[in-house]
Design a protein around this motif. Structure first.
Motif, PDB file in Angstrom:
ATOM      1  N   VAL A 243      47.617  28.428  94.427  1.00 27.51           N
ATOM      2  CA  VAL A 243      47.542  29.729  93.712  1.00 27.51           C
ATOM      3  C   VAL A 243      46.173  29.859  93.309  1.00 27.51           C
ATOM      4  O   VAL A 243      45.748  29.232  92.329  1.00 27.51           O
ATOM      5  CB  VAL A 243      48.522  30.242  92.630  1.00 27.51           C
ATOM      6  N   LEU A 287      48.234  31.721  97.735  1.00 30.60           N
ATOM      7  CA  LEU A 287      48.712  32.946  97.189  1.00 30.60           C
ATOM      8  C   LEU A 287      47.749  33.499  96.470  1.00 30.60           C
ATOM      9  O   LEU A 287      46.869  32.481  95.866  1.00 30.60           O
ATOM     10  CB  LEU A 287      50.087  32.950  96.202  1.00 30.60           C
ATOM     11  N   ALA A 289      46.762  35.662  92.844  1.00 24.99           N
ATOM     12  CA  ALA A 289      47.239  36.276  91.556  1.00 24.99           C
ATOM     13  C   ALA A 289      46.129  37.180  91.145  1.00 24.99           C
ATOM     14  O   ALA A 289      44.801  36.768  91.424  1.00 24.99           O
ATOM     15  CB  ALA A 289      47.513  35.356  90.537  1.00 24.99           C
ATOM     16  N   HIS A 294      50.364  37.253  86.485  1.00 17.20           N
ATOM     17  CA  HIS A 294      50.882  37.319  87.530  1.00 17.20           C
ATOM     18  C   HIS A 294      51.034  35.988  88.076  1.00 17.20           C
ATOM     19  O   HIS A 294      51.882  35.535  89.299  1.00 17.20           O
ATOM     20  CB  HIS A 294      49.862  38.228  88.518  1.00 17.20           C
ATOM     21  N   ALA A 295      49.929  35.055  88.191  1.00 20.91           N
ATOM     22  CA  ALA A 295      50.017  33.648  88.796  1.00 20.91           C
ATOM     23  C   ALA A 295      51.485  33.167  88.285  1.00 20.91           C
ATOM     24  O   ALA A 295      52.237  32.243  89.131  1.00 20.91           O
ATOM     25  CB  ALA A 295      48.862  32.801  88.048  1.00 20.91           C
ATOM     26  N   GLU A 297      54.074  34.492  87.755  1.00 23.58           N
ATOM     27  CA  GLU A 297      55.319  35.124  88.256  1.00 23.58           C
ATOM     28  C   GLU A 297      55.445  34.701  89.588  1.00 23.58           C
ATOM     29  O   GLU A 297      56.575  34.542  90.289  1.00 23.58           O
ATOM     30  CB  GLU A 297      54.978  36.776  88.218  1.00 23.58           C
ATOM     31  N   LEU A 298      54.307  34.593  90.496  1.00 22.50           N
ATOM     32  CA  LEU A 298      54.252  33.943  91.657  1.00 22.50           C
ATOM     33  C   LEU A 298      54.768  32.527  91.651  1.00 22.50           C
ATOM     34  O   LEU A 298      55.651  32.288  92.760  1.00 22.50           O
ATOM     35  CB  LEU A 298      52.769  34.013  92.335  1.00 22.50           C
ATOM     36  N   GLN A 301      58.548  32.794  91.287  1.00 17.01           N
ATOM     37  CA  GLN A 301      59.390  32.960  92.714  1.00 17.01           C
ATOM     38  C   GLN A 301      59.280  32.043  93.576  1.00 17.01           C
ATOM     39  O   GLN A 301      60.171  31.551  94.314  1.00 17.01           O
ATOM     40  CB  GLN A 301      58.590  34.177  93.246  1.00 17.01           C
ATOM     41  N   LEU A 302      58.109  31.373  93.673  1.00 17.75           N
ATOM     42  CA  LEU A 302      58.016  30.219  94.580  1.00 17.75           C
ATOM     43  C   LEU A 302      59.008  28.892  94.342  1.00 17.75           C
ATOM     44  O   LEU A 302      59.594  28.700  95.454  1.00 17.75           O
ATOM     45  CB  LEU A 302      56.435  29.814  94.574  1.00 17.75           C
ATOM     46  N   LEU A 357      58.832  36.165 100.334  1.00 15.42           N
ATOM     47  CA  LEU A 357      57.323  35.660  99.652  1.00 15.42           C
ATOM     48  C   LEU A 357      56.447  35.029 100.938  1.00 15.42           C
ATOM     49  O   LEU A 357      56.816  34.058 101.366  1.00 15.42           O
ATOM     50  CB  LEU A 357      57.804  34.640  98.613  1.00 15.42           C
ATOM     51  N   LEU A 359      53.366  33.665 102.474  1.00 17.87           N
ATOM     52  CA  LEU A 359      52.342  32.556 102.251  1.00 17.87           C
ATOM     53  C   LEU A 359      51.097  32.976 103.020  1.00 17.87           C
ATOM     54  O   LEU A 359      51.522  33.041 104.492  1.00 17.87           O
ATOM     55  CB  LEU A 359      52.918  31.096 102.298  1.00 17.87           C
ATOM     56  N   SER A 370      56.754  32.839 105.823  1.00 23.20           N
ATOM     57  CA  SER A 370      57.254  33.420 104.520  1.00 23.20           C
ATOM     58  C   SER A 370      58.434  32.652 104.165  1.00 23.20           C
ATOM     59  O   SER A 370      59.388  32.318 104.964  1.00 23.20           O
ATOM     60  CB  SER A 370      57.619  35.040 104.795  1.00 23.20           C
TER      61      SER A 370
END
Length: 575
Positions: A243, A287, A289, A294-295, A297-298, A301-302, A357, A359, A370
């Motif tokens: 990320v 990804l 961010a 936001h990083a 959050e990603l 999720q990942l 999500l 990628l 994804s």
């Protein structure tokens, strides 16, 4: 508990023995002589020596000593980081101080422990923790190992003690089987201190040896918060997922200054190795961010799609219905085989709402890679994207798909292929770009994957595209098709041109020639129609599009525990 003593033991002595033993072993004790006569008894009553775990400890007013207070002051000083002038620069760059970053990621309760706090404590220079924090934490209810560079200490550069901490963290991850988070903000190796860590057996080069050992064993996730140059840039590319943070991070094999010295090229860091470069051109960033929050959050999720290690299954989530009703699937697929549409219009009618999500969305855009969920079960989606280059497979897309398939297989994530492609792209440029080399990697990854695979022929599946997309020959658990599907060596237009071009050219009358073309086109289309493929049992079934979601739910559930064996060999030679 019965304790046997000699006959000459008095009752007073026996009672004393019983009470002592009861306190020590936290159990009721009976003392008997050789004949079994009871001389004394004691009942364990959970007294002061056996206080229950939820009893508050007794505060006996013994506070920290001067020795402990001095240690606490030293730890506080270390945790304050590098020189104040460097900390003052962080807000200008949009960065958090590393300790604040760790707090953002884990909070007070999630930060479990730190290792190597006192690294370089006695150094002549100001090198708190040698510019690197490592330890264990709880992230999204998962135990993880982590490292984080302190940019206020020599710009996050690495030297002997920090390298040692980094290596220990990796080696412990191999033992625990827990994921690793790399929170990178490093300018690379500390050139003026390279003796003792650069070329040593247990030096910085061992990072990548350990990365390779960890690869496919535990998820490795790297977030870049600054310029990662030279050796530091290999950690993000070795990680399973990378990320980058826009406007903040970059990675490159050499700094702009070094590039100019070697090549004469005058270029800025963002143009050399910023997020746009690695998202669109190199494919090294999974990804992007927008900021530090936001990083996190990603990554949260990942990691929700990933198991702790390769021995475990990925975590299930609460099932949700799709965002859009499955009954609309057939309506979003054009009747014309060459008309573009967005494959996400199909995906959004199949997977759980809000679970996708994607990628590397800007790299190799003609293939979607994804994560998503179907009935709460994580799946990896490999789908052609007709909206981009008609879904033809170019070298970068094949590379992206191969690496995604390989990663999903490593972490036991089932694969869903959604095929709508005219096949691999042809032409001199793609040959120069390695279409055969990258195409074989995609086919190899599909061939070697042992997780459950479902292949859906959505519309076109021409040429070697049906091979790369896990068609019947590639051991999918099912190959099912929608009524819009076609499977053939090539499409009707190309086939007619290849086989009948001379015959059609000999027809002088234009109307007659068009009628012949139309007749040949219809005959060919009947030959590649999926109903014919189903009648010959080439594929398993042709299903109503509105039932696709339900079919996939049932098929993934049915084949969940399937076992597949690969040939007994060390490893293949393709990747």
């Amino acid at each position: 508990m019965r304790i046997r003593v000699s006959d000459d033991t008095s009752e007073v002595q026996a009672r004393a023995i019983a009470e002592a033993m009861a306190t020590h072993y936290e159990d009721d004790v009976t003392v008997v002589d050789d004949d079994g006569t009871v001389l004394g008894e004691a009942t364990y009553d959970g007294g002061d020596a056996g206080r229950s775990a939820d009893t508050e400890p007794i505060d006996d007013d013994l506070g920290p000593t001067e020795r402990e207070e001095k240690l606490l002051e030293q730890i506080e000083e270390i945790e304050s980081g590098g020189k104040e002038k460097y900390k003052e620069q962080l807000p200008e760059e949009g960065k958090l101080f590393v300790r604040d970053r760790i707090d953002l990621w884990f909070g007070d309760d999630g930060f479990l422990f730190e290792d190597g706090t006192f690294a370089e404590f006695d150094a002549d220079d100001v090198l708190p923790a040698d510019g690197l924090i490592t330890g264990g934490a709880e992230f999204e209810d998962r135990d993880v190992h982590f490292m984080a560079n302190d940019y206020t200490v020599k710009r996050g550069s690495m030297a002997a003690k920090g390298v040692e901490k980094f290596l220990r963290m990796q080696q412990r991850a191999l033992k625990t089987g827990q994921p690793v988070l790399y929170l990178m903000d490093s300018s690379g190796g500390r050139i003026d201190q390279q003796t003792g860590f650069f070329a040593n057996r247990e030096g910085i080069g061992k990072y990548y040896y350990n990365h390779s050992r960890l690869s496919g064993r535990v998820p490795q996730i790297c977030v870049l918060y600054g310029p990662c140059i030279a050796g530091a840039a290999y950690t993000p590319v070795f990680a399973d997922f990378t990320v980058m943070v826009r406007g903040m991070s970059a990675m490159a094999i050499a700094s702009p200054r070094m590039v100019e010295m070697v090549t004469g090229e005058d270029i800025g860091l963002q143009e050399l190795g910023g997020p746009d470069v690695h998202a669109k051109h190199s494919g090294s960033a999974d990804l992007i961010a927008e900021d530090e929050e936001h990083a996190r959050e990603l990554v949260a999720q990942l990691i929700s799609y990933l198991p702790d290690n390769s021995d475990e299954d990925p975590p299930r989530a609460t099932p949700k219905p799709p965002k859009y009703a499955p009954k609309g699937i057939d309506s979003v697929i054009p009747q014309e085989p060459n008309k573009g549409y967005d494959m996400f219009d199909v995906i959004d009618r199949v997977v759980d709402a809000g679970s996708t999500l994607e990628l590397r969305p800007e790299y190799g855009k003609e293939i979607i890679t994804s994560f998503a969920r179907i009935d709460g079960r994580p799946v990896g989606i490999v789908a052609n994207q007709p909206n981009h280059r008609a879904g033809a497979i170019f070298p970068d897309a094949a590379e992206k798909a191969a690496e995604f398939i390989w990663t999903c297989d490593a972490y036991n994530i089932p694969l869903l292929y959604l095929s709508d492609t005219p096949g691999f792209m042809a032409g001199s440029q793609v040959e120069k770009d390695g279409i055969l080399e990258q195409g074989k990697k995609m086919i190899y990854a599909t061939s070697s994957a042992t997780v459950p695979k479902q292949c859906v022929v959505v519309r076109k599946a021409y040429g070697a595209g049906i091979y790369a997309m896990s068609g019947p020959a590639y051991d999918p658990e099912s190959t099912i098709a929608l009524p819009s599907g076609e499977i053939g060596i090539m499409g009707p237009e190309a086939a007619i041109n290849a086989v009948y071009a001379r015959k059609l050219a000999d027809i002088d009358d234009e109307e007659e020639r068009k009628e012949m073309e139309q007749q040949l086109r219809e005959e060919y289309r009947e030959d590649i129609d999926v109903r014919r493929m189903a009648s010959e049992v080439v594929i398993d079934d042709v299903i109503p599009p509105s039932s696709l979601r339900e079919q996939l739910e049932r098929r993934f559930a049915f084949y969940e525990g399937i076992e597949k064996d690969l040939p007994d060999k060390k490893h293949g030679t393709v990747l």
